[in-house]
Scaffold this active site. Structure first.
Site, mmCIF file in Angstrom:
data_model
loop_
_atom_site.group_PDB
_atom_site.id
_atom_site.type_symbol
_atom_site.label_atom_id
_atom_site.label_comp_id
_atom_site.label_asym_id
_atom_site.label_seq_id
_atom_site.Cartn_x
_atom_site.Cartn_y
_atom_site.Cartn_z
ATOM 1 N N GLN A 1 -13.520 -9.862 21.373
ATOM 2 C CA GLN A 1 -14.608 -9.508 20.471
ATOM 3 C C GLN A 1 -15.036 -10.803 19.789
ATOM 4 O O GLN A 1 -14.327 -11.340 18.952
ATOM 5 C CB GLN A 1 -14.125 -8.461 19.465
ATOM 6 N N GLY B 1 -19.472 1.056 14.840
ATOM 7 C CA GLY B 1 -18.878 0.364 15.978
ATOM 8 C C GLY B 1 -19.520 -0.990 16.266
ATOM 9 O O GLY B 1 -20.530 -1.367 15.661
ATOM 10 N N HIS B 2 -18.948 -1.701 17.197
ATOM 11 C CA HIS B 2 -19.442 -3.045 17.508
ATOM 12 C C HIS B 2 -20.864 -3.016 18.084
ATOM 13 O O HIS B 2 -21.203 -2.147 18.856
ATOM 14 C CB HIS B 2 -18.500 -3.827 18.416
ATOM 15 N N ASN B 3 -21.631 -3.998 17.650
ATOM 16 C CA ASN B 3 -22.998 -4.196 18.132
ATOM 17 C C ASN B 3 -23.970 -3.097 17.739
ATOM 18 O O ASN B 3 -25.084 -3.027 18.264
ATOM 19 C CB ASN B 3 -23.018 -4.388 19.655
#
Lengths: 340, 340, 340
Positions: free
Chosen positions: B204, B245-247
């Site tokens: 990540q 969450g990511h992005n």
């Protein structure tokens, strides 16, 4: 974000193919200095295509290299690295470019280590961390800033508590366990019994055992067992804000997405995939290789591998109101129509 | 809760009308020393009526002043301040009576600031807080007790981390961002790939960028991006225990209620309102001005502004059991009846 | 996990019967040194049978003593202790074997206590804890490692903040309150008003009041009231990761399972049981003795005691998809069939 004087690794397509067993389609001398998305990558970056939702972005990418599956190779406008599993291959490549900062060995001057604790000299104890009586921090383990490790805990080899993690008491972590900030392992399970009009607390006497290679997300909670321990077998992957009740057991290689919750004494098998926000009530057995979709509620044991769901589809609110109101009348409909 | 020697502000209805452009109905010299609810207010307090659920309390209120909308003014048994939006007007008045304690400038003796970090002299670093390598804390920023600011972070002008907030790494906050205790920004996204029977962690590499004037609730988590950053545009308001969450990208002025979750790579538009406990799965696009009702699950992109829902209505358990059992037979019913 | 030199308590069935008013069936001299589950217990352990799911394990147990209800006594292969409520009796016995470590009185050298705070000499303040201006820590209270107690808080007699708990400001705890790690009490409620295209923060001026004997789980959040306080009456039991909005009031002896959420200004009665992941929207009244099953959403006030539910049953995904698609057509079905 290149910084002055910083050393950046450079890899060619040919080198990456050699390292990870990939096939080059195109110019093997194409060099990249990092990874990027298909849509944002420049000529010195490597991108990947795995999720078909992003296939339309392939033709227009300006990436230097794209990792992809064989059927997509001919559509790549640049050098391609063909992989059996592009996401796995991408993960390996990306790790080459990760700028991880090694935590310095030793105990930070603001940390507190109980005299009866044992911290390996190679381990790192961060600012304002505390290590309780008789706890053990093994070789190369990292206890980040603000972590609280209570009494009689074990943090295994190369395990890492990123920051502000709490291990309450007698928690035992295997090797290479990674725990993100705010996680709490070993708080009391929710055991109460109604006694003459008031709640009586049921002593929580077990603890938590975490197998090798587990990852535990930010603000996730794993309660200590009531009698026996709560157990995660090896390579269990938990996302953020998950709640694991007392005496739950989760089989190896199971992955659970954010905000899911598993109530007390339920056993989940190996290689399960539990969707975000899903709930599993207590005292159930879920066999291996079960998938539960997001926000489903599991109320009975599952004996057959497969995918399971509950809930209703999303609709515009007006349509939903009309249909949802009919849900109240379903049984009457069936009975009046004799369709039982 | 008046304390000896404490200075309490006093405002008359006329003064408040002048400050905030309101209209007095009644005695403009009525004075108040604080705010209260319609049901509890005494003669020296100001109350407000905005939610129609509380309209019945207006006639009996003993408040000195009530802020309300024009149609309710004639029913007020006391001095009224008429506002186009009574809730907004109330918020402005209440701010006059807020007893905020200014955090003292400087670094608390128990805090730790890495020598390479940059903390403005006007900023406040609280007890047991730590500021990592190369991080910047700007003018008038407040880092409360027990916060962990990792490496290469930026805390913008007048931003405030109340207490025990974690910014893991390279997190960048704009100006006037307010983050409540237990929030974690920049933990690893949940990126794993199955590789030969075990999970492989996907690096990540991105971080988290928070726009000006955002507010982030207690124990909310916002993961760092896998490649690009996770982004909140300006004036996004997140309640407690939310998982981002990511992005994910969230558009300006969107507000999200407690316990909602948004999975990786989903983009949410501007001026959206996401209800408590709602879920949005990954890789979706939600356009501007979408409302999602509490505990609904969004499984597809939304292209039209409006209100969306899923779920079934609450019933007594016995009725619910009967109807829910019929849900299993719905498709058969439709097919046997030829109602497709 | 016996340790060298450790004193372990030993009790006979006769002694336990005398202490807790139980009836011995079998050999009253049978002695045990701890508790265990029916399936794991050896001859020197006491087990219990309360949940009928585990009745099948009774015949094969190797426990020395089993606590159970009268109808099960004849099936016990060992000494039985008959109890009106075996779970309550077990809880009392287990407490005899709990190895609780007394927190040392006094302030840890790494803790920080504001000069204007008042900490009773019998109280314990752990490593890296901080106590803010004018806060009071009463007799025998325990503030664990990493806790942040802000200004003007009160921690009542014998209350215990296990570790890394935050009390933001003016939070008042009664006696014997137990709060697990990561909990946040007194963060701002989620009060915002839309004003000319941007959010205006509504000042949150109340605080949080917790009655005697409450227990609050790990990473649970309880927001401060907007005007009045958010209140838990006595003996309220909250599991982990629960969200309690501003101005909620929860009646005495109510228990709430993990991940449930109650939105602002809702009042919940006494002796309610709220299931895991359940949601209750704002501004409702829930009467006494209401049960809400797991993951149900309560959208209207409840005036009658009883059990309430929403949602649909779990199915294999393929069956679920078929039925869920029909949910969209329900209203049309009813209307075309004239079954209204």
């Amino acid at each position: 974000m290149s910084e002055p004087g910083e050393h950046r690794p450079v890899y060619t397509a040919g080198e990456l193919a050699g390292l990870f067993g990939l096939t080059v389609v195109g110019d093997a001398s194409t060099a990249v200095v990092g990874v990027a998305t298909l849509s944002d990558a420049g000529h010195d970056r490597l991108a990947f295509l795995s999720n078909p939702k992003y296939r339309a972005q392939l033709a227009a990418t300006r990436a230097g290299i794209v990792v992809l599956a064989a059927p997509d190779a001919e559509r790549a406008p640049c050098t391609a690295l063909v992989a059996a599993d592009p996401y796995v291959a991408y993960a390996r490549v990306a790790a080459l470019f990760e700028r991880a900062t090694a935590a310095p060995a030793g105990v930070h001057p603001t940390a507190y280590v109980d005299p009866s604790a044992s911290v390996h000299p190679s381990a790192s104890i961060g600012a304002h961390a505390s290590i309780g009586p008789r706890s053990v921090v093994a070789v190369d383990a990292v206890i980040g800033a603000g972590c609280v490790v209570g009494e009689d805990c074990v943090v295994g080899t190369a395990s890492r508590l990123v920051a502000r993690v709490t291990l309450v008491k007698r928690v035992r972590l295997g090797a290479r366990v990674l725990i993100h900030p705010g996680a709490v392992l070993g708080a009391d399970g929710f055991g109460i019994a109604m006694d003459a009009g008031a709640w009586l607390k049921v002593p929580q006497l077990g603890s938590v055992v975490i197998g090798d290679d587990c990852e535990i997300g930010a603000n996730t909670t794993i309660d200590r067992g009531a009698i026996d321990d709560t157990v995660l077998e090896e390579d269990v992957r938990l996302d953020n804000q998950i709640q694991i009740g007392h005496n739950v057991r989760i089989g190896a290689h199971t992955a659970i997405a954010g905000c899911a919750a598993i109530a007390g004494s339920t056993h989940v098998g190996r290689y399960c995939l539990i969707g975000g926000g899903a709930g599993i009530v207590g005292h159930l057995d879920i066999c291996d290789r079960v998938m539960v979709t997001a926000m489903s509620l599991v109320t009975h044991s599952i004996r057959e591998p497969g995918e399971y769901s509950s809930g209703t589809p999303l609709m515009d609110n007006r349509t939903w109101r009309r249909n949802a109101a009919r849900f109240r009348q379903l049984d009457r409909l069936f009975r009046t129509r004799g369709t039982e």
